[in-house]
Structures are given as C-alpha cells and as structure tokens.
Write a protein that holds these residues in place. Structure first.
Motif, short mmCIF file in Angstrom:
data_model
loop_
_atom_site.label_atom_id
_atom_site.label_comp_id
_atom_site.label_asym_id
_atom_site.label_seq_id
_atom_site.Cartn_x
_atom_site.Cartn_y
_atom_site.Cartn_z
N LEU A 182 44.45 63.77 52.01
CA LEU A 182 44.09 62.35 52.07
C LEU A 182 42.80 62.19 52.89
O LEU A 182 42.81 61.79 54.04
N TYR A 183 41.71 62.52 52.24
CA TYR A 183 40.39 62.47 52.87
C TYR A 183 40.02 61.05 53.28
O TYR A 183 40.43 60.08 52.66
N ARG A 184 39.21 60.96 54.31
CA ARG A 184 38.73 59.66 54.77
C ARG A 184 37.95 58.92 53.68
O ARG A 184 37.91 57.69 53.67
N SER A 185 37.38 59.66 52.75
CA SER A 185 36.61 59.01 51.67
C SER A 185 37.51 58.22 50.72
O SER A 185 37.02 57.44 49.91
N TYR A 186 38.84 58.38 50.80
CA TYR A 186 39.77 57.60 49.98
C TYR A 186 40.10 56.25 50.61
O TYR A 186 40.81 55.45 50.02
N LEU A 187 39.62 56.00 51.81
CA LEU A 187 39.95 54.78 52.54
C LEU A 187 39.43 53.54 51.82
O LEU A 187 38.26 53.48 51.45
N ASP A 188 40.29 52.56 51.64
CA ASP A 188 39.89 51.26 51.12
C ASP A 188 39.38 50.46 52.32
O ASP A 188 40.13 50.22 53.26
#
Length: 111
Positions: A82-88
């Motif tokens: 769950l990479y930080r780049s998936y953050l909404d």
C-alpha cells in the motif's frame, strides 16, 4: 465501502484476522503496509487499487490491478503493498476494489 483496520505483525508472530472482502474497501497507506487477499474462488479475481494522486503533468495516477489465481483447489494469497502514491488526497486513504467478493477474504497488515 468498508474501512479496514490495520493489524500489526509483532516479533512473537501474528495470525491476522481475515474478513470478507467488499466491493470497495478503504485503508491507510504507508511503509511496510500490505493488503493481503485470499481466494478460494473457482476463477481468477482482479483486485484494483484506485489511482487518486495527481501526477506532475496533471494526470491522475493510473489504477493498479493485481490478479488472484484460481483458488478452489489450493487457497491463493496475494500481498499488495500500500504505497503512499495510492493515497487519496481528499480521504487520506487508499481505495481497493474487487471484481467479485465470493470466496475472497482480506486483511491489512503492517510489518
């Protein structure tokens, strides 16, 4: 939509609790954080992490699709980072969808 609680893996060992996947689950993101999916389904199942970050060129980051193998003979498992780049940026969570929820369970764990 279901907000998933992160389970911490401890040095003595951890047996995460797996619960039924929903059509759309949300979870925190971060280092050493994983969504773990298990399947006993008779077909492959796609699990999609929805891209929400805005890239430097103004485009939205693409969705990332992971495929769970057929699991009706031997249960299949997939660990999804769950990479930080998936953050909404609006909800401060990641959204994960599943193609089917029959015979699919999941847990969110942090190493």
């Amino acid at each position: 939509m279901s907000l998933r609680t992160t389970q911490i893996i401890v040095p003595a060992g951890t047996a995460p609790t797996f619960t039924a996947a929903t059509a759309s689950d949300t979870t925190e993101v971060g280092d050493q954080l994983f969504a773990v999916y298990r399947s006993t389904h008779t077909a492959t199942i796609d699990v999609t992490v929805i891209g929400k970050q805005v890239l430097e060129n103004g485009d939205t980051a693409p969705n990332k699709v992971y495929t769970l193998a057929i699991g009706n003979v031997t249960m299949q498992e997939k660990w999804i980072p769950l990479y930080r780049s998936y953050l909404d940026p609006v909800t401060a969570l990641a959204t994960i969808t599943t193609q089917s929820q029959a015979n699919i369970t999941m847990a969110v764990v942090r190493r």
